[in-house]
Scaffold this motif. Structure first.
Motif, PDB file in Angstrom:
ATOM      1  N   LEU B 346       5.244  -8.310   3.108  1.00 29.43           N
ATOM      2  CA  LEU B 346       6.385  -9.167   3.750  1.00 29.43           C
ATOM      3  C   LEU B 346       7.320  -9.676   2.779  1.00 29.43           C
ATOM      4  CD1 LEU B 346       3.949 -11.058   6.201  1.00 29.43           C
ATOM      5  CD2 LEU B 346       5.531  -9.313   6.867  1.00 29.43           C
ATOM      6  N   MET B 347       7.311  -9.604   1.643  1.00 30.37           N
ATOM      7  CA  MET B 347       8.124 -10.170   0.571  1.00 30.37           C
ATOM      8  C   MET B 347       9.409  -9.592   0.629  1.00 30.37           C
ATOM      9  SD  MET B 347       6.405  -9.639  -3.090  1.00 30.37           S
ATOM     10  CE  MET B 347       6.450  -8.071  -3.609  1.00 30.37           C
ATOM     11  N   PRO B 348       9.661  -8.266   0.753  1.00 28.32           N
ATOM     12  CA  PRO B 348      10.953  -7.764   0.710  1.00 28.32           C
ATOM     13  C   PRO B 348      11.798  -8.103   1.870  1.00 28.32           C
ATOM     14  CG  PRO B 348       9.504  -5.948   0.467  1.00 28.32           C
ATOM     15  CD  PRO B 348       8.712  -7.106   0.764  1.00 28.32           C
ATOM     16  N   ILE B 349      11.124  -8.444   2.909  1.00 25.76           N
ATOM     17  CA  ILE B 349      12.084  -8.729   4.205  1.00 25.76           C
ATOM     18  C   ILE B 349      12.851 -10.166   3.981  1.00 25.76           C
ATOM     19  CG2 ILE B 349      11.878  -9.338   6.593  1.00 25.76           C
ATOM     20  CD1 ILE B 349       9.588  -7.659   6.903  1.00 25.76           C
TER      21      ILE B 349
END
Lengths: 476, 476
Positions: B346-349
């Motif tokens: 989720l972190m790249p979003i």
């Protein structure tokens, strides 16, 4: 001779000072705007501010007035607009950006609008018409004579990116079978010549363009010479359906100031001028910049929040979608990450360098396509070259980051996977960086719009896939 | 009158056809280039190709020749260059980009270079001088008279971004105490007037600028009138030290074709013309585009791999460094990721939407600063507005992605952390998106260079920190 100071002057210091002072005065006067509007002002200090502001405003050139209006928040903008000299209203409306124009027109009554635009030329009316209330357009068309009305209607019939949309009808034309002396006498009968007149169009009895007589030639010619002997038949001319950006680039190449616009039978119907082309070039490159940053169009800095939101949401959603895809790619490898958590920390590096490098390639190609310097048939050669650059970058920076990864995590395997993944993602970036704009251009789409988003989408998802895939195969 | 076809014509189809044909012919002739060079050609088919190629090349306008040269790979480029008409060599050298100019000059002998540049004006010589071999510059300076030599030296003494660097010395000047009739007679003694002459400069005995006489005014004035009665004292003039981009923007605002350049005592020393300003505007916006994509400068499409590498490595390294910092931020939270591996997906979003949104804000501000539409004192108001837009985006898209995360991972906690992290990173992006360009401008740096990299660096590292930090605090 008494030395007059110029009415306006290109002195950035002066302009900036004016600008700041206008901002200060507008802010002070805004709370008592109702009084300003009614012309009653009890407070002598406010009256002084008001006089000062009006004084500055009246000295501004319409173009500078436009800049001032663009820079003001909406309430102050409307107030300043109402204090400005009404004579130049039409000129200013032509200079401001579309978004600001809307707010200004909204603040004006029908009579004011009519007064503002009554002195404009047909091409200028056509430019404003889409933003004006229908009744106003109707009324102003009524007030024109048949020829002018036909001109406005003709200008309105072209698309925004066609030469016909920007042409004016102020050309001066002469016959070829007269002498320069006659031309000079004829010109002297004008009260003034149209802006930018650098050449006179030579036509026959049916208005068919025969050539042009540059003023520079007219001035050095013997008055006895015939126009057909001194005119130039070497004419860069346009059709009203021609693309406006191609016309602008022709102005650039051939150093033109004005050029005739002719119909299919070479009948002269208007002209275009370099000042419009400057705006075209400026707007074209701005549109590219805005597109690259994911803004739909030029934005009023002080637009209501909801307007800014509308201008920006689409690209954000597209980006969110591509980020979501990348996230799902990572999701597939959650098992690998759970076992080697270092992968989570390293993967953005692989994706990032691919995006940067791919954007470099794409930008260069988009630019060359726009300048007509790249022939699509050369894509194979270009691709080979870009792959070579990518390989070089991959081996050098991949090795560097591989060494860093080895140093951080003490695993030779992680280091080697890093080198391989960065190199492969750079090769992917080079391939897509060439193919995306080339394919878009081949299918007649503007490669400047969306190339950057597409390339980043591919290199993000691709980078995660390559890196996590290699790690899963070789490290687990 | 016999209708002559124009020597060149603005017909994109024609140009493109020529372009492709030149590419085909150049490719066919390249293998036998040695014979081409020596003038011997045994094979009649090759001779036909050669004749056709030379025929096309000789009909090209110098500006089109420049485009052709830009589009050719290096070997073909040199061959075509050697086949081109030598008369226009100097003009073509002026038109091509710096990188291509270098390859062309390298291929020429000293005598050829001297022949190519001998007809150029002082300002054009000064433009080419930095790229020419020293001996050639020396020899050509020797061949000039004292006045011309002084002009070249003067033009060379200004920086590339100063008006003095682009001014020419071809102005026509007159005294105020003569009649229009006298001016017309005086002009007729010229063999030709300088390009773009749209006004004549009026000076006193010491060459101090008194005003300008627009040709448009001259042509409609009574020949008996005195120049000082019809001239305009409302002159946009420049100093040689003025910034060239500001001059270009004045040309745009005031619709100028030419403008005088004066020294501190208002003594007329030269002029600048709109064709140079078109190039300035084009180059300015190109530089912005290239900078945004991380290219140091314009690149020869067919440059050797090593040259492309040199042009691009610096931005790649800067980006690698910022990606490394972001990677270390993630590294700090490896423990959290090991426990909830969904965080990695989720972190790249979170990081991505911050970068996109921040770049939208920054681009808008950079553009407004460049157009003089934004006063630095307004940054507080702008920041408040951008924060409001960010909050709106954060709540809407954050909630959307939070719902998606909840749906994917079945954890309300992850969903809520997602909403909070996206909103906070958007607020961070808005803050930095306003502050970075405003601070750069205040410290006199060009906000177009590096803003994009900086903002992405902050929103990447910041996004990872915020998301993983919130997750660590609330979910573990």
């Amino acid at each position: 001779m008494v030395e007059k100071e110029p009415d306006f002057q290109i002195s950035e210091e002066r302009n900036e000072w004016d600008m700041e002072r206008i901002h200060v005065l507008a802010e002070r006067l805004l709370p008592i705007y109702a009084d300003v509007a009614s012309g009653q002002m009890d407070d002598p200090k406010s009256q002084r501010y008001l006089n000062e502001l009006i004084g500055i405003l009246h000295e501004l050139h319409p173009a500078d007035m436009a800049t001032v209006l663009e820079s003001l928040p909406q309430q102050e903008r409307v107030m300043v607009w109402r204090l400005a000299e009404p004579d130049e209203d039409g000129e200013v409306l032509l200079e401001v950006s579309d978004v600001v124009r809307e707010t200004l027109i909204e603040s004006m009554g029908q009579q004011e609008l009519l007064a503002a635009i009554e002195d404009l030329d047909a091409d200028e009316l056509a430019e404003l018409a889409p933003d004006l209330p229908k009744e106003v357009v109707h009324e102003v068309l009524e007030s024109l004579n048949a020829e002018e009305r036909a001109q406005v209607v003709s200008a309105l019939s072209y698309e925004e990116d066609e030469v016909g949309n920007l042409m004016d009808f102020e050309q001066v034309s002469i016959r070829a079978d007269v002498t320069c002396e006659v031309v000079l006498r004829y010109l002297r009968r004008f009260e003034s010549l149209p802006d930018h007149t650098d050449k006179i169009f030579v036509v026959d009895d049916d208005d068919i363009l025969q050539g042009v007589l540059p003023i520079r030639t007219l001035l050095v010619s013997d008055p006895e010479e015939w126009v057909h002997d001194v005119m130039s038949t070497d004419v860069v001319r346009f059709r009203p359906e021609d693309n406006i950006e191609e016309a602008a680039s022709a102005f650039e190449r051939y150093d033109l100031v004005t050029a005739p616009v002719v119909d299919a039978n070479k009948k002269l119907i208007g002209r275009i001028t370099v000042d419009e082309m400057l705006d075209v070039i400026r707007e074209e490159s701005e549109a590219d910049l805005l597109n690259m940053a994911g803004l739909k169009e030029e934005e009023d800095l002080f637009a209501p929040v909801i307007d800014s939101f509308k201008n920006r949401w689409m690209w954000l959603v597209i980006n969110l979608f591509t980020a979501f895809v990348a996230s799902r790619v990572i999701g597939v490898f959650e098992n690998s990450i759970a076992q080697i958590v270092a992968l989570a920390a390293l993967m953005p590096i692989v994706a990032g360098i691919g995006g940067n490098s791919g954007n470099q390639t794409t930008t260069m190609i988009v630019r060359s396509l726009a300048m007509g310097q790249l022939n699509l048939s050369q894509w194979g050669r270009l691709l080979r070259k870009e792959l070579a650059v990518a390989l070089m970058n991959g081996l050098i920076w991949g090795s560097a980051m591989g060494a860093v990864a080895y140093w951080l995590y003490g695993s030779m395997g992680i280091g080697l996977v890093m080198v391989a993944a960065m190199t492969l993602n750079l090769l992917l970036a080079a391939t897509m960086g060439v193919l995306i704009p080339v394919v878009m251009e081949r299918f007649g789409r503007d490669p400047a719009v969306g190339s950057s988003v597409l390339i980043t989408a591919v290199t993000d998802s691709g980078g995660f896939l390559i890196f996590l895939g290699l790690a899963t195969v070789f490290l687990l």
